[in-house]
Design an enzyme around this catalytic site. Structure first.
Site, PDB file in Angstrom:
ATOM      1  N   GLU A  17      -8.755  -1.837  13.456  1.00 57.94           N
ATOM      2  CA  GLU A  17      -9.330  -2.708  12.425  1.00 57.94           C
ATOM      3  C   GLU A  17      -8.352  -3.845  12.156  1.00 57.94           C
ATOM      4  O   GLU A  17      -7.195  -3.608  11.839  1.00 57.94           O
ATOM      5  CB  GLU A  17      -9.558  -1.899  11.145  1.00 57.94           C
ATOM      6  CG  GLU A  17     -10.024  -2.758   9.987  1.00 57.94           C
ATOM      7  CD  GLU A  17      -9.881  -2.065   8.639  1.00 57.94           C
ATOM      8  OE1 GLU A  17     -10.058  -0.837   8.550  1.00 57.94           O
ATOM      9  OE2 GLU A  17      -9.578  -2.802   7.661  1.00 57.94           O
ATOM     10  N   SER A  68     -11.019  -6.776   7.030  1.00 60.71           N
ATOM     11  CA  SER A  68     -12.184  -6.344   6.258  1.00 60.71           C
ATOM     12  C   SER A  68     -12.634  -7.506   5.402  1.00 60.71           C
ATOM     13  O   SER A  68     -11.807  -8.256   4.865  1.00 60.71           O
ATOM     14  CB  SER A  68     -11.846  -5.167   5.339  1.00 60.71           C
ATOM     15  OG  SER A  68     -11.746  -3.979   6.085  1.00 60.71           O
ATOM     16  N   ARG A  87       0.084   2.303  13.060  1.00 62.26           N
ATOM     17  CA  ARG A  87      -0.813   1.215  12.633  1.00 62.26           C
ATOM     18  C   ARG A  87      -0.624   0.815  11.177  1.00 62.26           C
ATOM     19  O   ARG A  87      -1.210  -0.153  10.726  1.00 62.26           O
ATOM     20  CB  ARG A  87      -2.279   1.654  12.808  1.00 62.26           C
ATOM     21  CG  ARG A  87      -2.753   1.731  14.233  1.00 62.26           C
ATOM     22  CD  ARG A  87      -4.146   2.327  14.297  1.00 62.26           C
ATOM     23  NE  ARG A  87      -4.142   3.735  13.895  1.00 62.26           N
ATOM     24  CZ  ARG A  87      -4.880   4.263  12.919  1.00 62.26           C
ATOM     25  NH1 ARG A  87      -5.702   3.514  12.233  1.00 62.26           N
ATOM     26  NH2 ARG A  87      -4.807   5.543  12.629  1.00 62.26           N
ATOM     27  N   HIS A  88       0.152   1.601  10.429  1.00 65.24           N
ATOM     28  CA  HIS A  88       0.248   1.360   8.985  1.00 65.24           C
ATOM     29  C   HIS A  88       1.655   0.968   8.552  1.00 65.24           C
ATOM     30  O   HIS A  88       2.640   1.551   9.002  1.00 65.24           O
ATOM     31  CB  HIS A  88      -0.162   2.613   8.210  1.00 65.24           C
ATOM     32  CG  HIS A  88      -1.627   2.894   8.283  1.00 65.24           C
ATOM     33  ND1 HIS A  88      -2.168   3.677   9.263  1.00 65.24           N
ATOM     34  CD2 HIS A  88      -2.649   2.471   7.508  1.00 65.24           C
ATOM     35  CE1 HIS A  88      -3.491   3.740   9.085  1.00 65.24           C
ATOM     36  NE2 HIS A  88      -3.811   3.007   8.032  1.00 65.24           N
ATOM     37  N   ARG A 132       0.852  -1.189   0.000  1.00 67.00           N
ATOM     38  CA  ARG A 132       0.000   0.000   0.000  1.00 67.00           C
ATOM     39  C   ARG A 132       0.885   1.235   0.000  1.00 67.00           C
ATOM     40  O   ARG A 132       1.651   1.446   0.951  1.00 67.00           O
ATOM     41  CB  ARG A 132      -0.888   0.031   1.244  1.00 67.00           C
ATOM     42  CG  ARG A 132      -1.761  -1.206   1.446  1.00 67.00           C
ATOM     43  CD  ARG A 132      -2.988  -1.192   0.559  1.00 67.00           C
ATOM     44  NE  ARG A 132      -3.675  -2.478   0.568  1.00 67.00           N
ATOM     45  CZ  ARG A 132      -4.766  -2.742   1.288  1.00 67.00           C
ATOM     46  NH1 ARG A 132      -5.279  -1.812   2.053  1.00 67.00           N
ATOM     47  NH2 ARG A 132      -5.333  -3.927   1.217  1.00 67.00           N
ATOM     48  N   GLU A 165       0.444   4.105   0.882  1.00 63.31           N
ATOM     49  CA  GLU A 165      -0.171   5.128   1.737  1.00 63.31           C
ATOM     50  C   GLU A 165       0.938   5.997   2.305  1.00 63.31           C
ATOM     51  O   GLU A 165       1.887   5.487   2.891  1.00 63.31           O
ATOM     52  CB  GLU A 165      -0.948   4.447   2.877  1.00 63.31           C
ATOM     53  CG  GLU A 165      -2.145   3.645   2.384  1.00 63.31           C
ATOM     54  CD  GLU A 165      -2.666   2.634   3.397  1.00 63.31           C
ATOM     55  OE1 GLU A 165      -1.913   2.259   4.312  1.00 63.31           O
ATOM     56  OE2 GLU A 165      -3.824   2.209   3.241  1.00 63.31           O
ATOM     57  N   ARG A 195      -1.347  -6.564  12.316  1.00 67.60           N
ATOM     58  CA  ARG A 195      -2.379  -5.947  13.165  1.00 67.60           C
ATOM     59  C   ARG A 195      -2.828  -6.937  14.241  1.00 67.60           C
ATOM     60  O   ARG A 195      -3.092  -6.558  15.381  1.00 67.60           O
ATOM     61  CB  ARG A 195      -3.598  -5.545  12.324  1.00 67.60           C
ATOM     62  CG  ARG A 195      -3.347  -4.391  11.390  1.00 67.60           C
ATOM     63  CD  ARG A 195      -3.807  -3.064  11.989  1.00 67.60           C
ATOM     64  NE  ARG A 195      -3.509  -1.978  11.072  1.00 67.60           N
ATOM     65  CZ  ARG A 195      -4.395  -1.415  10.258  1.00 67.60           C
ATOM     66  NH1 ARG A 195      -5.661  -1.838  10.270  1.00 67.60           N
ATOM     67  NH2 ARG A 195      -4.041  -0.447   9.454  1.00 67.60           N
TER      68      ARG A 195
END
Ligand code: 4AD
Ligand code: MG
Length: 428
Positions: free
Chosen positions: A351, A354, A218-219, A210, A212, A402
């Site tokens: 989270e 998903s 958290r990432h 990712r 991001e 996570r």
């Protein structure tokens, strides 16, 4: 006999052993010296004396973290904490360590995370750091066994791909000869195609990428995704499989590695009963009743998720997310199409997973792509799999790091991956 430190408990008094490991500490006195040797199972005190120990004369030159091989006799007549000790006949250097160390293994003041990550090979020599990965390995092993026993096939799908799955902005481009390619954000499209291929139940453990830009605890920009996809199944089946998969992982850890758990400061238990579920709309109602401004169609803020999570003991599902918030492949809820047959698994504000029932009707899927401003032609390789008999299906993606983060109560997700890739770090 060559043994590990943990195996010494089964050795008889006086028996000769060979131990290989790192010289963790050395204390040289006038007529006696003590070494603490560390291997992957623990530490042991080695006593050596001039005239008794070959190699004694070079002890004073030995640096911390030098790799050594010691042969000697086990004794339980000792002052040492562990109650056993080895009286060295010989100490041999297999490979010397440079000095000083960029990162101390036993230094009481813990270094900052950047120094630790830059010297990750040394950081991982700390037993409590290595323990994160030992536990992660056991959790994953238990989950793998569960999916295997539930008739899932473990698959491996391409990581160099031609299209985005989770939205276009967060892609890492790759120059693929004459073509533009990307690193895969998720095995989503491929695991769905394998349902059309008739494998019926697939799971994959692999990297996901990712791009991001945010730098948070958290990432990660590369994480480990555990994915499943099930044919002839809906979101409820997928949620059950997730709940049971996680429980099996924890059960396996507890059954086989009690000694790991004993070393932790927090408890690890198998969650009891079904994970509770709350709909997205009920979350909004709950937040509003607490004076929060929460609008349908918007993601919850971490603070809002803390409020919602405060209602639950451990894992809980947030279900029926707005279709506008979910990826194009997510199945709308029949009769209430503003929301979808989707879910997130949460733990407090975090989270973890998903998932959703997927659209299986090719016309609806094309329509959903267009509604997200995506061009169906870019997805023709994927859409084709829906035109010749695609079963209804559902699945999810779980971030392994996570899961470790919440299970081990870590402060930063970088602790849960060996060599993190974040906004600025691509080495080591
Ligand atoms: O929520 P995400 O983006 O969903 C998907 O990838 C879907 N294809 C899954 C599905 O089958 N419907 O990612 C799934 C999980 C997240 O819940 C999170 O645990 C983890 O992957 N994850 C990350 N972990 C660390 N760093 C990141 N940047 C992550 N992005 C997602
Ligand atoms: Mg998500």
């Amino acid at each position: 006999m060559q043994v590990n430190v943990s195996g010494l408990k089964d050795i008889k008094e006086g028996e000769e052993v060979v131990l290989n490991g790192w010289l963790q500490e050395i204390r040289i006195l006038k007529n006696i010296s003590f070494i603490v040797l560390r291997d992957h199972t623990g530490t042991i005190q080695i006593t050596s004396k001039p005239g008794l120990t070959t190699g004694y004369d070079v002890l004073s030159q030995m640096t911390r973290e030098t790799v050594i091989s010691v042969s000697g006799n086990l004794t339980r007549k000792t002052q040492s904490k562990s109650g056993v000790e080895v009286i060295a006949k010989s100490i041999e250097v297999l490979n010397a360590s440079k000095s000083p160390l960029p990162l101390g293994i036993i230094d009481p003041v813990s270094a900052d995370i950047e120094t630790r990550l830059t010297n990750r090979f040394l950081d991982l020599r700390k037993p409590e750091v290595a323990m994160i990965f030992r536990i992660e390995s056991e959790l994953l092993w238990g989950m793998r066994q569960f999916f295997h026993d539930s008739d899932f096939v473990e698959v491996h799908t391409p990581k160099i791909v031609a299209a985005a799955t989770e939205g276009g902005a967060d892609l890492f481009p790759v120059q693929y000869f004459e073509k533009q390619a990307y690193l895969n954000q998720s095995p989503q499209l491929y695991k769905e195609m394998l349902i059309s291929a008739g494998l019926n139940r697939v799971f994959e453990v692999g990297p996901a990428f990712r791009a991001e830009k945010h730098n948070t605890p958290r990432h990660l920009n590369e994480f480990t995704s555990i994915d499943i996809e099930m044919g002839f199944a809906d979101h409820n089946d997928a949620m059950l499989m997730l709940q049971e998969g996680i429980k099996s992982g924890i059960r396996h850890l507890i059954a086989h590695r009690q000694e790991y758990i004993a070393s932790l400061s927090q408890r690890i238990d198998v969650p009891e009963g079904d994970f509770p579920k709350i709909t997205y709309r009920d979350c909004i109602t709950k937040l509003e009743s607490q004076g929060e401004i929460a609008k349908f169609g918007e993601d919850f803020t971490p603070e809002q998720l803390k409020i919602i999570g405060g209602e639950f003991q451990g894992f809980y599902f947030i279900t029926e997310w707005p279709s506008s918030l979910r990826a194009f492949y997510t199945h709308p809820k029949p009769g209430d199409e503003k929301v979808s047959n989707s879910f997130d698994l949460q733990y407090r504000e975090f989270e973890i997973t998903s998932g959703a029932q997927r659209v299986h009707d090719p016309a609806m899927l094309e329509e959903r792509l267009r509604s997200k401003n995506l061009n169906p032609e870019d997805f023709s390789f994927y859409l084709n799999a829906f035109r010749y008999g695609m079963p209804p299906h559902a699945g999810w993606g779980l971030g392994l790091e996570r899961l470790s983060l919440i299970m081990l109560n870590l402060q930063n997700i970088r602790e849960a991956i060996l060599f993190p890739r974040d906004r600025t770090r691509i080495t080591p």
